[in-house]
Design an enzyme around this catalytic site. Structure first.
Site, PDB file in Angstrom:
ATOM      1  N   ASN A 118       4.096  -7.406  16.512  1.00  0.00           N
ATOM      2  CA  ASN A 118       3.634  -7.278  15.067  1.00  0.00           C
ATOM      3  C   ASN A 118       4.493  -7.765  13.980  1.00  0.00           C
ATOM      4  O   ASN A 118       5.308  -6.846  13.804  1.00  0.00           O
ATOM      5  CB  ASN A 118       2.965  -5.752  14.820  1.00  0.00           C
ATOM      6  CG  ASN A 118       2.117  -5.771  13.513  1.00  0.00           C
ATOM      7  OD1 ASN A 118       2.318  -6.498  12.592  1.00  0.00           O
ATOM      8  ND2 ASN A 118       1.417  -4.671  13.058  1.00  0.00           N
ATOM      9  N   LYS A 154       7.700  -5.088  14.353  1.00  0.00           N
ATOM     10  CA  LYS A 154       7.195  -4.002  15.350  1.00  0.00           C
ATOM     11  C   LYS A 154       6.932  -4.484  16.888  1.00  0.00           C
ATOM     12  O   LYS A 154       6.368  -5.546  16.851  1.00  0.00           O
ATOM     13  CB  LYS A 154       6.175  -3.221  14.708  1.00  0.00           C
ATOM     14  CG  LYS A 154       6.267  -2.661  13.442  1.00  0.00           C
ATOM     15  CD  LYS A 154       4.720  -2.005  12.822  1.00  0.00           C
ATOM     16  CE  LYS A 154       5.061  -1.570  11.633  1.00  0.00           C
ATOM     17  NZ  LYS A 154       3.832  -0.838  11.013  1.00  0.00           N
ATOM     18  N   ARG A 172      -0.494  -9.615  16.662  1.00  0.00           N
ATOM     19  CA  ARG A 172      -1.152  -9.376  15.596  1.00  0.00           C
ATOM     20  C   ARG A 172      -1.134 -10.407  14.832  1.00  0.00           C
ATOM     21  O   ARG A 172      -0.059 -10.948  14.230  1.00  0.00           O
ATOM     22  CB  ARG A 172      -0.737  -8.142  14.853  1.00  0.00           C
ATOM     23  CG  ARG A 172      -1.728  -7.872  13.539  1.00  0.00           C
ATOM     24  CD  ARG A 172      -0.873  -6.924  12.615  1.00  0.00           C
ATOM     25  NE  ARG A 172      -1.653  -6.866  11.323  1.00  0.00           N
ATOM     26  CZ  ARG A 172      -1.081  -6.608  10.243  1.00  0.00           C
ATOM     27  NH1 ARG A 172      -0.018  -6.244  10.145  1.00  0.00           N
ATOM     28  NH2 ARG A 172      -2.067  -6.271   9.098  1.00  0.00           N
ATOM     29  N   HIS A 197      -6.814  -5.821   8.179  1.00  0.00           N
ATOM     30  CA  HIS A 197      -6.312  -4.555   8.771  1.00  0.00           C
ATOM     31  C   HIS A 197      -7.623  -4.195  10.047  1.00  0.00           C
ATOM     32  O   HIS A 197      -7.945  -3.046  10.150  1.00  0.00           O
ATOM     33  CB  HIS A 197      -6.529  -3.503   7.759  1.00  0.00           C
ATOM     34  CG  HIS A 197      -5.524  -3.578   6.853  1.00  0.00           C
ATOM     35  ND1 HIS A 197      -5.474  -3.443   5.446  1.00  0.00           N
ATOM     36  CD2 HIS A 197      -4.049  -3.927   6.989  1.00  0.00           C
ATOM     37  CE1 HIS A 197      -4.505  -3.554   5.052  1.00  0.00           C
ATOM     38  NE2 HIS A 197      -3.536  -3.856   5.746  1.00  0.00           N
ATOM     39  N   HIS A 242      -7.053   2.594   5.073  1.00  0.00           N
ATOM     40  CA  HIS A 242      -5.688   2.175   5.494  1.00  0.00           C
ATOM     41  C   HIS A 242      -4.652   1.996   4.661  1.00  0.00           C
ATOM     42  O   HIS A 242      -4.732   0.937   3.620  1.00  0.00           O
ATOM     43  CB  HIS A 242      -6.040   0.660   6.296  1.00  0.00           C
ATOM     44  CG  HIS A 242      -4.801   0.367   7.253  1.00  0.00           C
ATOM     45  ND1 HIS A 242      -4.463   0.187   8.318  1.00  0.00           N
ATOM     46  CD2 HIS A 242      -3.527  -0.359   6.552  1.00  0.00           C
ATOM     47  CE1 HIS A 242      -3.314  -0.280   8.607  1.00  0.00           C
ATOM     48  NE2 HIS A 242      -2.885  -0.650   7.398  1.00  0.00           N
ATOM     49  N   LEU A 243      -3.891   3.138   4.138  1.00  0.00           N
ATOM     50  CA  LEU A 243      -3.060   2.945   3.003  1.00  0.00           C
ATOM     51  C   LEU A 243      -1.855   2.897   3.594  1.00  0.00           C
ATOM     52  O   LEU A 243      -1.164   3.594   4.083  1.00  0.00           O
ATOM     53  CB  LEU A 243      -3.213   4.254   2.270  1.00  0.00           C
ATOM     54  CG  LEU A 243      -4.698   4.683   1.999  1.00  0.00           C
ATOM     55  CD1 LEU A 243      -4.832   6.055   1.047  1.00  0.00           C
ATOM     56  CD2 LEU A 243      -5.274   3.471   0.964  1.00  0.00           C
ATOM     57  N   ARG A 281       1.409  -5.958  -3.946  1.00  0.00           N
ATOM     58  CA  ARG A 281       0.406  -7.042  -4.524  1.00  0.00           C
ATOM     59  C   ARG A 281      -0.510  -6.156  -5.410  1.00  0.00           C
ATOM     60  O   ARG A 281      -0.788  -4.949  -5.335  1.00  0.00           O
ATOM     61  CB  ARG A 281      -0.542  -7.166  -3.074  1.00  0.00           C
ATOM     62  CG  ARG A 281       0.263  -8.233  -2.260  1.00  0.00           C
ATOM     63  CD  ARG A 281      -0.171  -8.610  -0.992  1.00  0.00           C
ATOM     64  NE  ARG A 281       0.327  -7.504   0.016  1.00  0.00           N
ATOM     65  CZ  ARG A 281      -0.188  -7.344   1.278  1.00  0.00           C
ATOM     66  NH1 ARG A 281      -1.072  -7.837   1.797  1.00  0.00           N
ATOM     67  NH2 ARG A 281       0.560  -6.432   2.202  1.00  0.00           N
ATOM     68  N   GLY A 300      -1.406   6.980   4.249  1.00  0.00           N
ATOM     69  CA  GLY A 300      -2.564   7.767   4.473  1.00  0.00           C
ATOM     70  C   GLY A 300      -2.176   8.629   5.537  1.00  0.00           C
ATOM     71  O   GLY A 300      -2.805  10.104   5.445  1.00  0.00           O
ATOM     72  N   GLU A 301      -1.320   8.700   6.523  1.00  0.00           N
ATOM     73  CA  GLU A 301      -0.889   9.435   7.444  1.00  0.00           C
ATOM     74  C   GLU A 301       0.050  10.556   6.847  1.00  0.00           C
ATOM     75  O   GLU A 301      -0.124  11.656   7.530  1.00  0.00           O
ATOM     76  CB  GLU A 301      -0.444   8.763   8.747  1.00  0.00           C
ATOM     77  CG  GLU A 301      -1.491   7.931   9.332  1.00  0.00           C
ATOM     78  CD  GLU A 301      -0.880   7.071  10.545  1.00  0.00           C
ATOM     79  OE1 GLU A 301      -0.120   7.440  11.051  1.00  0.00           O
ATOM     80  OE2 GLU A 301      -1.415   6.124  10.965  1.00  0.00           O
ATOM     81  N   HIS A 302       0.884  10.291   6.187  1.00  0.00           N
ATOM     82  CA  HIS A 302       2.027  10.827   5.827  1.00  0.00           C
ATOM     83  C   HIS A 302       2.247  11.529   4.406  1.00  0.00           C
ATOM     84  O   HIS A 302       2.758  12.637   4.019  1.00  0.00           O
ATOM     85  CB  HIS A 302       3.300  10.260   5.965  1.00  0.00           C
ATOM     86  CG  HIS A 302       3.435   9.779   7.555  1.00  0.00           C
ATOM     87  ND1 HIS A 302       3.343  10.566   8.508  1.00  0.00           N
ATOM     88  CD2 HIS A 302       3.366   8.417   8.094  1.00  0.00           C
ATOM     89  CE1 HIS A 302       3.478   9.769   9.577  1.00  0.00           C
ATOM     90  NE2 HIS A 302       3.359   8.538   9.387  1.00  0.00           N
ATOM     91  N   GLU A 331      -2.778  -0.089  15.942  1.00  0.00           N
ATOM     92  CA  GLU A 331      -3.166  -1.273  16.406  1.00  0.00           C
ATOM     93  C   GLU A 331      -2.437  -1.876  17.581  1.00  0.00           C
ATOM     94  O   GLU A 331      -3.337  -2.857  18.288  1.00  0.00           O
ATOM     95  CB  GLU A 331      -2.428  -1.991  14.913  1.00  0.00           C
ATOM     96  CG  GLU A 331      -3.112  -1.477  13.882  1.00  0.00           C
ATOM     97  CD  GLU A 331      -2.113  -2.160  12.666  1.00  0.00           C
ATOM     98  OE1 GLU A 331      -3.026  -2.771  11.600  1.00  0.00           O
ATOM     99  OE2 GLU A 331      -1.051  -1.637  12.534  1.00  0.00           O
TER     100      GLU A 331
END
Length: 406
Positions: A18, A25, A100, A188, A215-216, A248, A339-341, A388
């Site tokens: 990725n 990644k 990706r 995404h 998806h943040l 952005r 979003g996750e953290h 992903e």
């Protein structure tokens, strides 16, 4: 010195890459099972590529500084990853590399094996995703030249949104523009595809209803789903559209761009730099694109607080718009880095959506639970870590011969 952990023998492996502008990644999946295990056999990231202090981190090892040739640091980072892959393969075979790819244009709506013609098509989409597309293609090009027999699979972030109706794809421009391929694509998609798999497993039929996935991360978007299929999304023709992001702006009056070029006499290159690298959280705050740093500074830095207020406002506004498109909302899901953290930003977003029937459980949110709403909440609020890389590995496995199966 990087510790060496050789993978056991017995089956093929799939490498997922990725690639972004300053990071790569990577994840190595055991392809013995069908589908591959969701937890990779090994993964990590090279970050800070092109900066003063690039570092390398992998499974079980904290990130540490690495030297990269300043003449071509990206090539050096990829070479490092490939050396580490070979060190872990043992007697196993690398069956495929999955990439990706942010933009598949109007031609690619499903994963495809890469050959020279496909690569040239993907180069034509670089202007639509300049932060990601050229770097993924550089990795593909290097591998095509060095290992031409190795299967490489392009997995497109735009593909998941191929199910949205035409009315959501169209831009209100002359119809001839639509015929030339200028349309809203959405991004995404690998993350949202994973949501379409993981959410019904965890939440049952509720996930097949009216769902908005958020998806943040440094890039950010929302996807409205019904029956696990994309119905609308906030990103459009390019990855600049929709929500405010790290650097952005998201949705922007095109008149502002005309003003910058006509009145302030900025060049196309200068405007592009502003839109991709100097706007969003970084531009408004003047401090950072990182929400963690802004949250830590907002008490004594008014622009940090203003940036976060605008960030939350744009998310809440777009959730309201997508709820209208869906005709209501059954589930709101947070995923990706922020979003996750970010317990605090989830709280602010959910409190602003109380009118919609969102009732956040403060203890569950603080504990990073997968269900964040109170039992009586009209909208189920969830947190689901994205994956992903596993989606890409699964697509690669489906398109490549695997030598040993369970």
């Amino acid at each position: 010195m990087i510790p060496d952990q050789t993978a056991p023998s017995g089956s093929d492996l799939i490498l997922v890459l990725n690639c972004g502008s300053s990071s790569i990644k990577f994840a190595l999946f055991d392809a013995l099972a069908d589908p591959p295990p969701r937890v990779p056999a090994w993964n990590g990231k090279v970050q800070g590529i092109g900066g003063e202090r690039p570092d390398f981190g992998e499974t079980g090892v904290a990130p540490f500084a690495i030297p990269l040739d300043s003449r071509n640091p990206y090539r050096g980072a990829l070479d490092l990853i490939l050396r580490r892959v070979r060190a872990r393969m043992g007697s196993r075979r690398l069956a495929a590399v999955a990439h990706r790819i942010v933009h598949g244009g109007s031609k690619y709506f499903a994963p495809v094996r890469i050959e020279a013609g496909v690569l040239e098509d993907l180069r034509s989409y670089i202007p639509l995703a300049p932060l990601h597309q050229p770097f993924a293609l550089e990795a593909i090009d290097i591998l095509l030249r060095e290992q031409p027999g190795l299967a490489q699979i392009a997995c497109f972030d735009t593909a998941f949104h191929h199910t949205v109706p035409q009315v959501e794809q169209m831009l209100p421009l002359p119809y001839a523009v639509w015929e030339r391929g200028l349309r809203r694509y959405g991004f995404h998609g690998l993350s949202y595809e994973y949501m379409s798999v993981a959410l019904p497993e965890r939440h049952g039929d509720r996930a097949r209803g009216r769902v908005i996935a958020a998806h943040l991360g440094s890039g950010a978007s929302l996807c409205a789903m019904r029956d696990l299929r994309s119905q609308a999304t906030t990103m459009g023709f390019s990855a600049l559209d929709g929500l405010m992001m790290g650097t952005r702006p998201g949705s922007l009056d095109p008149g502002a761009v005309i003003y910058l070029m006509e009145i302030e006499r900025l060049s196309l290159e200068e405007v592009g730099r502003i839109l991709y690298h100097e706007s969003g959280l970084k531009g408004v705050s003047g401090i950072s694109a990182d929400t963690r740093e802004l949250l830590a500074r907002e008490a004594d830095a008014p622009r940090a607080r203003l940036a976060l207020d605008l960030y939350v406002r744009r998310i809440v506004r777009e959730i309201g718009a997508l709820t209208a498109v869906l005709g209501g909302l059954d589930m709101l899901v947070f995923t990706a880095g922020v979003g996750e953290h970010s317990i605090e930003l989830r709280r602010r977003i959910c409190e602003a959506l109380a009118w919609l029937g969102v009732s956040l459980d403060a203890e569950a949110n603080a504990a990073q639970a997968t269900t964040l709403s109170r039992p009586g909440s009209a909208v189920l609020v969830a947190m689901e870590p994205t994956n992903e890389e596993w989606i890409a590995a699964r697509h690669a496995q489906a398109r490549c011969p695997i030598s040993t199966r369970a």
